[in-house]
Write an enzyme that holds these catalytic residues in place. Structure first.
Site, PDB file in Angstrom:
ATOM      1  N   LYS A 206       0.823  -1.211   0.000  1.00  0.00           N
ATOM      2  CA  LYS A 206       0.000   0.000   0.000  1.00  0.00           C
ATOM      3  C   LYS A 206       0.859   1.264   0.000  1.00  0.00           C
ATOM      4  O   LYS A 206       0.647   2.177  -0.789  1.00  0.00           O
ATOM      5  CB  LYS A 206      -0.937  -0.014   1.211  1.00  0.00           C
ATOM      6  N   GLU A 212      10.114  -6.134   3.621  1.00  0.00           N
ATOM      7  CA  GLU A 212      10.308  -7.427   2.962  1.00  0.00           C
ATOM      8  C   GLU A 212       9.928  -7.354   1.485  1.00  0.00           C
ATOM      9  O   GLU A 212      10.643  -7.860   0.607  1.00  0.00           O
ATOM     10  CB  GLU A 212       9.473  -8.516   3.655  1.00  0.00           C
ATOM     11  N   GLY A 266      -5.019  -5.581   5.325  1.00  0.00           N
ATOM     12  CA  GLY A 266      -4.270  -6.495   4.469  1.00  0.00           C
ATOM     13  C   GLY A 266      -4.854  -7.884   4.385  1.00  0.00           C
ATOM     14  O   GLY A 266      -4.970  -8.465   3.301  1.00  0.00           O
ATOM     15  N   ARG A 267      -5.264  -8.447   5.518  1.00  0.00           N
ATOM     16  CA  ARG A 267      -5.774  -9.815   5.528  1.00  0.00           C
ATOM     17  C   ARG A 267      -7.189  -9.914   4.955  1.00  0.00           C
ATOM     18  O   ARG A 267      -7.704 -11.006   4.786  1.00  0.00           O
ATOM     19  CB  ARG A 267      -5.704 -10.383   6.937  1.00  0.00           C
ATOM     20  N   GLU A 352      -4.577 -13.002  13.504  1.00  0.00           N
ATOM     21  CA  GLU A 352      -4.208 -11.590  13.450  1.00  0.00           C
ATOM     22  C   GLU A 352      -5.400 -10.705  13.815  1.00  0.00           C
ATOM     23  O   GLU A 352      -5.225  -9.624  14.372  1.00  0.00           O
ATOM     24  CB  GLU A 352      -3.680 -11.236  12.059  1.00  0.00           C
ATOM     25  N   HIS A 383      -2.917 -39.148   8.433  1.00  0.00           N
ATOM     26  CA  HIS A 383      -1.697 -39.896   8.704  1.00  0.00           C
ATOM     27  C   HIS A 383      -0.686 -39.024   9.441  1.00  0.00           C
ATOM     28  O   HIS A 383       0.516 -39.299   9.408  1.00  0.00           O
ATOM     29  CB  HIS A 383      -1.107 -40.412   7.386  1.00  0.00           C
ATOM     30  N   LYS A 511       8.435  -5.429  13.756  1.00  0.00           N
ATOM     31  CA  LYS A 511       9.041  -4.685  12.645  1.00  0.00           C
ATOM     32  C   LYS A 511       9.879  -3.511  13.152  1.00  0.00           C
ATOM     33  O   LYS A 511      10.950  -3.222  12.617  1.00  0.00           O
ATOM     34  CB  LYS A 511       7.948  -4.157  11.717  1.00  0.00           C
TER      35      LYS A 511
END
Length: 546
Positions: A206, A212, A266-267, A352, A383, A511
């Site tokens: 944004k 990152e 964001g999510r 979050e 399994h 961060k």
């Protein structure tokens, strides 16, 4: 005690839990031939079976009372109408507006935002159709066939999950790749697979400052420039950002920049231009079907009475187990390989959103407000961790998700898949009694000593709760339905818990410290400004020696 834990609805549920925890679901089914009909709901191409939960009609009514006590109806309207329900950041939370039809109206600070949403969608359509048709080509005149999404968190997980889930609807000439981790291995391994002449990088940030993302984008840019020259950047990069100055400095053509807004978390952002890689991969018509499915679930959530409202019931069931049975985790088990990233997507969405210890008034809560969300596609998980779900010491509520029809009709594969899904939900509910286990072992011819030694291991407690979502077919509309369902389920829980589901200050804290530490890892001097452990770890890195 907080206002919530001493409230009448909460206390009534506490009393009820002590009574019903002594009951067994096995006996509930034996005594009620219509239990499935009374505890299942249908909507569009989706069936929600919650009959295999430790509940009765009184439980449901008490949970509904809790929702009403929290004024859930008012909060739902506040969300949809654009009120600033993200109180700590003083923002609206309007991911629902991203899937609203063009005739809708949602006002933020006195302005209807729907025309802006659809302006960006039209911009996306023009770009997507130009790329997919070959009208827009790469720098050397070749078609762009590799779509590389560079983002992190919701800017990566959402598009990655949807692209994998809807692979049957994709253009077979296109391939998607997702780079999120700042670990160089992530982008290095992707770049190995690419032809620079046919690669399109979509950088999603944004502010165009996410550390990152910008580090990976700079590496991709340097790789492209080395192969094709500086002039290639404008043809091989697009951005989802509001920082036009930064994207222009990077070399991205302004026509290849797509905006979104601060009222989109964001999510919750895959419905916005963050979904550009999805639209490129499956086409804009299918992307709009995804939006339509989500909008349809929004309308169901907004208009349906709580007792027939799937997100409300699902959210309240989570509260029932988390707060009144003390379950600490919650498993999402899709019996569809295409949904392999769905548990990870929901992990971020839920943890979050509701991983909070402070309520809307800034006070510490005295009740659990989150669950550890995890899962794996069936039958792989059977399994692996199903042993814990069946015979572990703690209850793990489960959501099974399975489509009735498959995109891959090969032999008996899909019948076997569904048989396993249905069997697991039945086994969790029924368990295996001592008498049943004894009979089974005696049928195998074991003598009494052998039988007695093995018997404890063959008993299953049962009474383990699960809900099952049957999908008619995993298509764009149904997937939109399903994602929005879980978004609203999480919102329901945040309302009852009186927390803000739309901020993420815990993400920001790490961060901040990383930004302070980075210069120290690139210097030559040993540091002593941190705690003893961190100082020594930095010295090990600087000396490249343990």
């Amino acid at each position: 005690m907080s206002d919530l834990t001493r409230s009448p609805a909460w206390q009534a549920l506490s009393d009820h839990q002590r009574q019903i925890s002594q009951r067994s679901m096995r006996s509930m089914f034996e005594q009620d031939a219509n239990r499935f009909q009374r505890f299942s709901l249908k909507f569009e191409g989706l069936l929600f079976d919650y009959s295999k939960n430790l509940i009765n009609e009184e439980t449901v009514q008490l949970l509904l009372d809790l929702a009403k006590q929290a004024k859930l109806s008012d909060w739902i309207e506040s969300q949809f109408s654009g009120e600033k329900i993200n109180v700590s950041e003083k923002r609206a939370a309007l991911h629902t507006a991203l899937r609203s039809p063009s005739t809708g109206e949602v006002n933020v600070d006195g302005k209807n935002i729907i025309p802006e949403v659809h302006r960006v969608l039209r911009h996306m359509r023009r770009y997507v159709e130009a790329i997919r048709s070959g009208e827009r080509l790469g720098h050397t005149g070749k078609r762009l066939q590799h779509i590389i999404n560079i983002g992190i968190g919701g800017s990566s997980l959402g598009p990655k999950m949807v692209c994998e889930a809807l692979k049957p609807y994709a253009n077979s000439d296109l391939t998607t790749h997702f780079v999120s981790n700042v670990d160089a291995a992530d982008i290095a391994e992707v770049l190995k697979k690419l032809n620079p002449e046919t690669s399109l990088f979509v950088v999603s940030s944004k502010t165009f400052t996410t550390q990152e993302t910008l580090t990976n984008a700079a590496t991709a840019r340097a790789w492209l420039v080395e192969k094709l020259g500086e002039q290639a950047v404008s043809s091989h990069f697009a951005a989802v950002s509001t920082n036009l100055a930064a994207t222009s400095k990077f070399g991205i053509n302004p026509d290849n920049v797509f905006e979104f807004w601060d009222w989109v978390g964001g999510r919750y952002s895959l419905w916005s231009a963050i979904g550009l890689p999805i639209a490129l991969y499956i086409g804009m018509d299918n992307f709009e079907q995804l939006l339509a499915g989500a909008h349809s679930m929004d309308e169901h959530f907004r208009q349906t009475p709580f007792e027939k409202n799937i997100p409300v019931v699902l959210g309240l069931l989570g509260i029932w187990y988390g707060n009144f049975f003390g379950t600490g985790s919650y498993a999402i088990l899709p019996y569809d390989q295409s949904l392999q990233y769905f548990p990870a997507y929901l992990q971020q969405l839920e943890m979050e959103s509701n991983g909070k210890r402070i309520d809307r008034a800034g006070q510490l809560v005295d009740y659990d407000t989150h669950f550890t969300v995890w899962g794996e596609p069936g039958t792989n998980g059977q399994h692996s961790f199903y042993q814990l779900i069946h015979q572990g010491t703690r209850i793990v509520p489960v959501d099974f998700i399975v489509p009735l029809r498959t995109h891959y009709p090969l032999g008996e594969h899909h019948s076997m898949l569904l048989a396993n899904c249905f069997a697991q939900s039945e086994a969790l509910m029924l368990g295996k009694t001592e008498a049943e286990a004894r009979h089974e072992l005696s049928e195998q011819g074991l003598n009494e000593q052998e039988l007695a030694a093995l018997l404890p291991y063959k008993i299953f407690p049962g009474n383990r709760p699960s809900s099952t979502f049957l999908l008619d077919k995993l298509d764009p509309f149904t997937l939109g339905n399903l994602i929005a369902l879980y978004e609203q389920k999480i919102f329901v829980q945040s309302v009852v818990w009186n927390i803000n589901a739309f901020d993420q200050w815990g993400v920001e804290f790490g961060k901040q410290l990383a930004n302070k530490l980075l210069p120290e890892l690139t210097g030559a001097q040993a540091v002593s400004t941190h705690d003893g452990s961190t100082n020594q770890l930095i010295r090990c890195y600087l000396n490249k020696s343990i």
